[in-house]
Scaffold this active site. Structure first.
Site, PDB file in Angstrom:
ATOM      1  N   ASP A  66     -38.323  15.634  37.875  1.00  0.00           N
ATOM      2  CA  ASP A  66     -37.071  15.332  37.192  1.00  0.00           C
ATOM      3  C   ASP A  66     -36.726  16.493  36.265  1.00  0.00           C
ATOM      4  OD1 ASP A  66     -39.117  14.792  35.398  1.00  0.00           O
ATOM      5  OD2 ASP A  66     -38.304  12.894  34.699  1.00  0.00           O
ATOM      6  N   TYR A  68     -35.748  19.079  33.115  1.00  0.00           N
ATOM      7  CA  TYR A  68     -36.266  19.312  31.769  1.00  0.00           C
ATOM      8  C   TYR A  68     -35.561  18.350  30.802  1.00  0.00           C
ATOM      9  CZ  TYR A  68     -37.821  23.851  33.679  1.00  0.00           C
ATOM     10  OH  TYR A  68     -38.401  24.854  34.417  1.00  0.00           O
ATOM     11  N   PHE A  79     -36.027  23.519  37.775  1.00  0.00           N
ATOM     12  CA  PHE A  79     -36.887  24.536  37.168  1.00  0.00           C
ATOM     13  C   PHE A  79     -36.109  25.650  36.466  1.00  0.00           C
ATOM     14  CE2 PHE A  79     -39.538  22.750  40.607  1.00  0.00           C
ATOM     15  CZ  PHE A  79     -40.576  22.249  39.833  1.00  0.00           C
ATOM     16  N   HIS A 189     -47.631  19.977  41.083  1.00  0.00           N
ATOM     17  CA  HIS A 189     -46.507  20.423  40.258  1.00  0.00           C
ATOM     18  C   HIS A 189     -46.967  21.595  39.386  1.00  0.00           C
ATOM     19  CE1 HIS A 189     -43.301  20.222  37.224  1.00  0.00           C
ATOM     20  NE2 HIS A 189     -42.599  19.574  38.147  1.00  0.00           N
TER      21      HIS A 189
END
Length: 230
Positions: A66, A68, A79, A189
């Site tokens: 999801d 930031y 990202f 991740h």
């Protein structure tokens, strides 16, 4: 919900956008905003990945979890952060692996627009989040929508590489046919919480380009241009 996305996506996702689940998601987001909840990314940037990277130009999918959840960070590309915003820890780890994998020095910014414009779809499984509360918008409808996005990409002729980072992203591998047309590369991740469990050393960038070139497609230029100060 009628997001501003590229026409190629509008056609492919018309059914998904018209479902009761999406109507419920729209109502949830509206209620959260009306209550004073700050939501990232802002509504006008929430679908930026689908506006910037047309469906028929997708060559790589980078799928995270999801957005930031810090102020000024998320802007609709997974990202990525806007120029002038310090790269968050997950992106710092992405840069570290990019350097180890391809010898590309870390950029001094976190703006990944250059990747998106080459056909790298920068997507999260959940496309919004409440300020300061990671994973707060999971299980409210986004997952079904991003399922539809991945199905639409997987139906393209390819070659396309799917980089699925983290358990939530890896669940989407079920929608990609295992017929050699596309390549699925999974890894933990890149968050500091999981990067040392197999993210480092996974070599996603060189392996992506090797697959694309082997199938007659141009490689991705992973080197990010420096930002010009205004």
């Amino acid at each position: 919900m009628t997001p501003a996305i590229d026409p190629s996506w509008q056609a492919a996702l018309a059914g998904a956008l018209a479902t009761p689940a999406m109507a419920a998601l729209d109502a949830f987001l509206a209620a959260q905003a009306a209550s004073g909840e700050i939501i990232f990314p802002p509504a006008d940037e929430r679908f930026r990945a689908l506006a910037l990277t047309p469906l028929d130009r997708v060559r790589v999918v980078i799928l995270g979890q999801d957005p930031y959840h810090g102020p000024g960070q998320a802007h609709g590309l997974a990202f990525s952060v806007r120029p002038g915003v310090k790269p968050p820890p997950s992106l710092v780890n992405i840069y570290k692996e990019l350097q180890a994998d391809c010898g590309i020095a870390p950029a001094r910014h976190g703006f990944l627009d250059h990747w998106a414009r080459q056909g790298v779809l920068l997507l999260n499984t959940v496309m919004s989040v409440a300020s300061g509360r990671a994973a707060s918008h999971r299980n409210h409808g986004w997952e079904a929508f991003t399922d539809a996005v991945i199905r639409a990409v997987a139906a393209q002729p390819g070659p396309i590489v799917f980089l699925l980072w983290g358990a939530h992203a890896q669940a989407k591998a079920a929608f990609v046919p295992d017929d050699g047309t596309h390549l699925v590369l999974t890894a933990p991740h890149p968050s500091p919480l999981s990067a040392y469990k197999g993210w480092f050393g996974s070599r996603p960038f060189s392996r992506t380009n090797a697959f694309l070139v082997a199938h007659g497609a141009a490689p991705i230029d992973w080197a990010l241009p420096e930002m010009v100060e205004s």
